[in-house]
Design a protein around this motif. Structure first.
Motif, PDB file in Angstrom:
ATOM      1  N   ILE A   1      -8.564  10.312  -7.260  1.00 47.56           N
ATOM      2  CA  ILE A   1      -9.262   9.174  -7.878  1.00 47.56           C
ATOM      3  C   ILE A   1      -8.634   8.814  -9.224  1.00 47.56           C
ATOM      4  CG2 ILE A   1     -11.448   8.427  -8.881  1.00 47.56           C
ATOM      5  CD1 ILE A   1     -12.877  10.078  -6.736  1.00 47.56           C
ATOM      6  N   ASN A   2      -8.369   9.820 -10.052  1.00 51.03           N
ATOM      7  CA  ASN A   2      -7.781   9.554 -11.371  1.00 51.03           C
ATOM      8  C   ASN A   2      -6.368   9.006 -11.252  1.00 51.03           C
ATOM      9  OD1 ASN A   2      -9.495  10.626 -13.877  1.00 51.03           O
ATOM     10  ND2 ASN A   2      -9.945  11.929 -12.127  1.00 51.03           N
ATOM     11  N   GLN A   3      -5.620   9.492 -10.274  1.00 49.98           N
ATOM     12  CA  GLN A   3      -4.278   8.961 -10.060  1.00 49.98           C
ATOM     13  C   GLN A   3      -4.341   7.487  -9.669  1.00 49.98           C
ATOM     14  OE1 GLN A   3      -2.942   8.550  -6.525  1.00 49.98           O
ATOM     15  NE2 GLN A   3      -1.252   7.420  -7.464  1.00 49.98           N
ATOM     16  N   ALA A   4      -5.327   7.138  -8.817  1.00 53.67           N
ATOM     17  CA  ALA A   4      -5.489   5.738  -8.415  1.00 53.67           C
ATOM     18  C   ALA A   4      -5.915   4.874  -9.607  1.00 53.67           C
ATOM     19  CB  ALA A   4      -6.521   5.640  -7.290  1.00 53.67           C
ATOM     20  N   MET A   5      -6.800   5.389 -10.444  1.00 53.67           N
ATOM     21  CA  MET A   5      -7.240   4.634 -11.622  1.00 53.67           C
ATOM     22  C   MET A   5      -6.089   4.416 -12.589  1.00 53.67           C
ATOM     23  SD  MET A   5     -10.961   6.446 -12.256  1.00 53.67           S
ATOM     24  CE  MET A   5     -11.349   5.396 -13.655  1.00 53.67           C
ATOM     25  N   LEU A   6      -5.268   5.454 -12.766  1.00 57.22           N
ATOM     26  CA  LEU A   6      -4.121   5.330 -13.664  1.00 57.22           C
ATOM     27  C   LEU A   6      -3.129   4.308 -13.133  1.00 57.22           C
ATOM     28  CD1 LEU A   6      -2.819   6.460 -16.242  1.00 57.22           C
ATOM     29  CD2 LEU A   6      -1.757   8.235 -14.848  1.00 57.22           C
ATOM     30  N   SER A   7      -2.884   4.335 -11.835  1.00 59.61           N
ATOM     31  CA  SER A   7      -1.962   3.369 -11.234  1.00 59.61           C
ATOM     32  C   SER A   7      -2.496   1.950 -11.381  1.00 59.61           C
ATOM     33  CB  SER A   7      -1.753   3.699  -9.751  1.00 59.61           C
ATOM     34  OG  SER A   7      -1.190   4.987  -9.591  1.00 59.61           O
ATOM     35  N   GLN A   8      -3.800   1.793 -11.190  1.00 59.07           N
ATOM     36  CA  GLN A   8      -4.413   0.474 -11.317  1.00 59.07           C
ATOM     37  C   GLN A   8      -4.265  -0.067 -12.740  1.00 59.07           C
ATOM     38  OE1 GLN A   8      -5.808  -1.085  -8.723  1.00 59.07           O
ATOM     39  NE2 GLN A   8      -6.465  -2.928  -9.843  1.00 59.07           N
TER      40      GLN A   8
ATOM     41  N   LEU B   1     -12.855   3.528  -5.981  1.00 57.63           N
ATOM     42  CA  LEU B   1     -11.526   2.948  -6.106  1.00 57.63           C
ATOM     43  C   LEU B   1     -10.931   3.249  -7.478  1.00 57.63           C
ATOM     44  CD1 LEU B   1     -12.165  -0.524  -4.411  1.00 57.63           C
ATOM     45  CD2 LEU B   1     -11.162   1.534  -3.403  1.00 57.63           C
ATOM     46  N   GLY B   2      -9.665   2.843  -7.633  1.00 64.63           N
ATOM     47  CA  GLY B   2      -8.977   3.117  -8.884  1.00 64.63           C
ATOM     48  C   GLY B   2      -9.576   2.427 -10.085  1.00 64.63           C
ATOM     49  N   ASP B   3     -10.237   1.287  -9.874  1.00 69.76           N
ATOM     50  CA  ASP B   3     -10.853   0.572 -10.998  1.00 69.76           C
ATOM     51  C   ASP B   3     -12.289   1.021 -11.242  1.00 69.76           C
ATOM     52  OD1 ASP B   3     -12.022  -0.435  -8.752  1.00 69.76           O
ATOM     53  OD2 ASP B   3     -11.420  -2.521  -9.077  1.00 69.76           O
ATOM     54  N   GLY B   4     -12.729   2.079 -10.541  1.00 67.29           N
ATOM     55  CA  GLY B   4     -14.065   2.614 -10.752  1.00 67.29           C
ATOM     56  C   GLY B   4     -15.131   2.025  -9.861  1.00 67.29           C
ATOM     57  N   ARG B   5     -14.793   0.991  -9.068  1.00 66.09           N
ATOM     58  CA  ARG B   5     -15.784   0.381  -8.191  1.00 66.09           C
ATOM     59  C   ARG B   5     -16.011   1.253  -6.947  1.00 66.09           C
ATOM     60  NH1 ARG B   5     -13.885  -4.909  -6.130  1.00 66.09           N
ATOM     61  NH2 ARG B   5     -11.837  -3.920  -6.264  1.00 66.09           N
TER      62      ARG B   5
END
Length: 758
Positions: free
Chosen positions: A380-387, A725-729
């Protein structure tokens, strides 16, 4: 490590031994007569007995001992393992498992059943061969007769002299000092003995407690320092012990190390007799002319030519003698070298086998679960960072982007490795079903054979733990309702023995478990009438065969005429439906009257992470499992065709596929969207074939962490789970099969869903 921890390890090993026991017995029941299979079954019971004895579990030890005795008869080819024998042994394996569970968790077992099986096991052993206990006690009458006082001899003369009976056998030498039998023990450890934490000196110390002994350490196999393996085993011991405890007591000392050493125990007389016979060499004749002795008195001068002839003859004789001696020595050397070579080859083979087997460690499951949760947070954090980087960097060529790509790849590798740790074969669950089939078959008077396939198919441990309950109910249903009685099967021209087949296999990122029987199939008329009688459906309902079959999953439904210990309360298949639904799976039924039924369960391989396509539907973000998507395409107006009032088809390579508006099915919008303005996802479901799911747009492909909706909220029809999701949604994970089922006219409401569970 305290005693409780050691005991817990013992019970964990018992589970493995019990699985090995049942697996071996089932192989033997199928006709396998490989000695290694029989030995594996014997070792399993023997190991359980040995460990139980260390913890004072007397009931478990007593039953395992009788079981082991009968298995020993099979192992020594004194008892033929036919179907009747194996039937008793399979029941005995069940009781052994019950006794193990009672020893661990408390409670009690059916004593009448265990006592009955003990009698059957003893009868099997006594019927084919003298029981071990009888063979041990058999010499007792002879010993008693020997110990009885001899009748007093009558005097032979007037002085009253009486002869005293005397036997020179009493001076048997070292083997029988004062009536104490002596044994020769050869104890040769393998390197596995030391790798498991055992100590040869402790075993020898325990042996010394049985009586007086002399010991010799043999170092002949010790190599030079440059060839020495620090983990090798080079010493072995020759022990002579005088004890009245018997050979069994000596072997008991080495009970836990029996499979990690070479052990020979023999009476001294027998061992020395063998040694003497092995050391004797054949007599080799030496040429010798006895005639020279007759001419010893007459010394005559011989000519030089005669002297040379005699010298030549003597040389020939000496050469022949030397040749014979050389052959004897060569034979000894060759024998010793071949024995050494064989020992070296055996040692190398043992080391290769040990290396090939691999090493394992036991890890607490809570630690693995915590690791998986942390990996999920990492994803999850990797996706948020990428976003965040994507939103703030439009070039896409910065070093940060390159680093993020490497991080994403590394995260994927970590996630795959952690998932592999939790993956386990379904074999333990399948083996558990064998007992259920046997017990219900006995209760119903039916003859049933269970065939399992794909036992090594791996799936997440969480899925395996929750598979036992639905499979149990399905097996009970198949045996009680599906398979006919032997009389009915014979009348129908079938084999009187019914067959239940349980298979597992991977397909499209999921695991399929099929339970098939060759019984009578589903009586659809009876099922429909029973549903009407129970007010489960209206009397004028027009249901398809598939919908009638799925009525058996309704709560409170049962076709049993009377309530019994097996069925009749209408909770079995309802539990199956709810259990599969909780796992994010689904179940389908295929039945042919007179030929049997097939229940197919489709389950996710893991409940932690999945690869999905992130899409937008009516302003909502959804995730479609990537394993269900065949291809994506942009519909053209010419490819869209109307069918009926509310249905549309899309033409794909000269074939037509139903077009399903996901937003309309999930009630995200009131009217159908224009297909040309969206994207079609061609998906393949388990029961509904191919469908084209229409969405508004595709955001991309992501690896997402599965979060259960049922555990955190409630069951939502058409939705399998949720993710972050990566943006927290929060995004919902689409249940493709439920949506496809709804497109065929089936309701998405949980209480009304019949064909698509989950």
């Amino acid at each position: 490590m305290d005693m409780n921890e050691i005991k817990e390890i013992f019970f964990q090993e018992c589970e493995e031994q019990l699985a090995e026991l049942e697996s071996g017995l089932l192989k033997m029941n199928d006709g396998d007569r490989d000695p290694e299979t029989v030995n594996a079954v014997f070792r399993a019971v023997h190991s359980i007995k040995g460990g139980a004895g260390a913890f004072g579990l007397d009931d478990l030890v007593a039953f395992a001992h009788v079981f082991e005795t009968t298995l020993d008869c099979v192992r020594s080819n004194k008892l033929e393992p036919n179907q009747d024998v194996l039937k008793v042994m399979l029941k005995s394996a069940d009781v052994l498992a019950d006794l193990t569970n009672v020893a661990r968790d408390g409670g009690s077992v059916d004593e009448s059943r265990s006592r009955g099986l003990v009698r059957e096991l003893e009868a099997l052993a006594n019927g084919e061969m003298p029981s071990p206990s009888a063979s041990v006690e058999a010499p007792a009458p002879k010993a008693a007769a020997k110990a009885a006082p001899a009748p007093t001899p009558k005097p032979t003369d007037d002085s009253g002299f009486q002869p005293v009976p005397f036997s020179f056998d009493d001076f048997g030498g070292e083997g029988d000092a004062g009536g104490m039998p002596a044994y020769e023990v050869i104890f040769k450890p393998r390197y596995e003995l030391y790798s498991k934490g055992n100590d040869a000196t402790l075993l020898l110390r325990d042996l010394s407690r049985l009586g007086e002994m002399t010991i010799y350490c043999n170092t002949d196999d010790l190599p030079g320092l440059e060839e020495l393996d620090p983990e090798g085993a080079y010493f072995f011991w020759n022990v002579t012990i005088k004890t009245d405890k018997g050979e069994d007591a000596i072997r008991t000392v080495f009970e836990f190390a029996e499979w990690d050493c070479e052990l020979t125990v023999k009476p001294v007389e027998e061992a020395r007799a063998e040694a003497t016979s092995n050391d004797e060499l054949p007599m080799v004749p030496v040429p010798f002319d006895l005639s020279i002795l007759d001419e010893a008195g007459a010394i005559e001068e011989v000519s030089a030519s005669d002297a040379r002839a005699e010298e030549a003859a003597a040389a020939v004789a000496a050469a022949e003698t030397a040749s014979n001696v050389t052959q004897i020595v060569a034979a000894r050397v060759e024998k010793k070298e071949s024995a050494a070579a064989a020992a070296a080859a055996a040692s190398a083979a043992a080391q290769n086998n040990a290396a090939g087997a691999g090493q394992t460690i036991r890890v607490d499951l809570d630690r693995v679960d915590r690791l998986i949760n942390l990996v999920g947070e990492l994803v999850i954090n990797q996706a948020m960072l990428s976003q965040s980087v994507i939103e703030n960097d439009t070039t896409g060529t910065s070093s940060i982007n390159m680093g993020l790509e490497e991080l994403q790849q590394l995260t994927r590798e970590i996630q795959d490795s952690v998932m592999a740790i939790r993956a386990q074969p379904v074999k333990p669950v399948f083996q558990r079903m064998s007992r259920i089939v046997r017990e219900i078959a006995d209760m119903t008077g039916k003859s049933i054979r269970l065939i399992t396939e794909g036992e090594n198919t791996e799936v997440d441990k969480t899925v395996i733990d929750k598979l036992a309950e639905p499979l149990t109910h399905m097996i009970r249903n198949a045996v009680d309702h599906g398979i006919e009685t032997p009389e009915k099967r014979a009348a129908a021209g079938k084999n009187t023995e019914g067959t239940v087949r349980l298979t597992a296999k991977h397909r499209s990122g999921r695991i399929l478990i099929e339970l098939a029987d060759d019984g009578a199939g589903i009586n659809r008329e009876k099922v429909r009438q029973k549903a009407i009688d129970n007010d489960l459906i209206p009397a004028d309902s027009n249901l398809s065969d598939e919908e009638i079959d799925n009525l058996i999953f309704l709560p409170g439904f049962s076709t049993a005429d009377k309530i019994s210990d097996i069925s009749g309360r209408g909770v079995g298949m309802d539990v199956v439906k709810r259990s599969i639904q909780a796992l994010g799976g689904r179940i389908n039924i295929t039945s042919k009257p007179g030929h049997g039924s097939v229940f197919t369960m489709s389950l996710p391989l893991t409940l932690a992470v999945l690869d999905g396509m992130v899409v937008t539907v009516a302003g909502q973000t959804l995730v479609v499992p990537l394993t269900a998507i065949v291809e994506t395409l942009q519909p053209e107006a010419a490819a869209i065709h109307s069918f009926g009032a509310n249905h549309r088809l899309i033409s794909i390579r000269n074939s037509f596929c139903p077009l399903v508006d996901v937003g309309r099915i999930l009630n995200f919008r009131a009217t159908q969207a224009n297909p040309v303005e969206g994207v079609a996802l061609l998906v393949e479901s388990e029961g509904g074939g191919q469908r084209a799911l229409m969405v508004d747009a595709i955001q991309g492909q992501r690896q997402v962490v599965i979060k259960s909706l049922e555990a955190n909220y409630t069951h939502v029809p058409g939705i399998a789970a949720a993710t972050i999701l990566g943006d927290g949604r929060v995004a919902l994970i689409l249940d493709v099969d439920a949506v496809v089922g709804a497109s065929r006219g089936q309701s998405l409401k949980a209480e009304m869903s019949l064909a698509a569970v989950g």
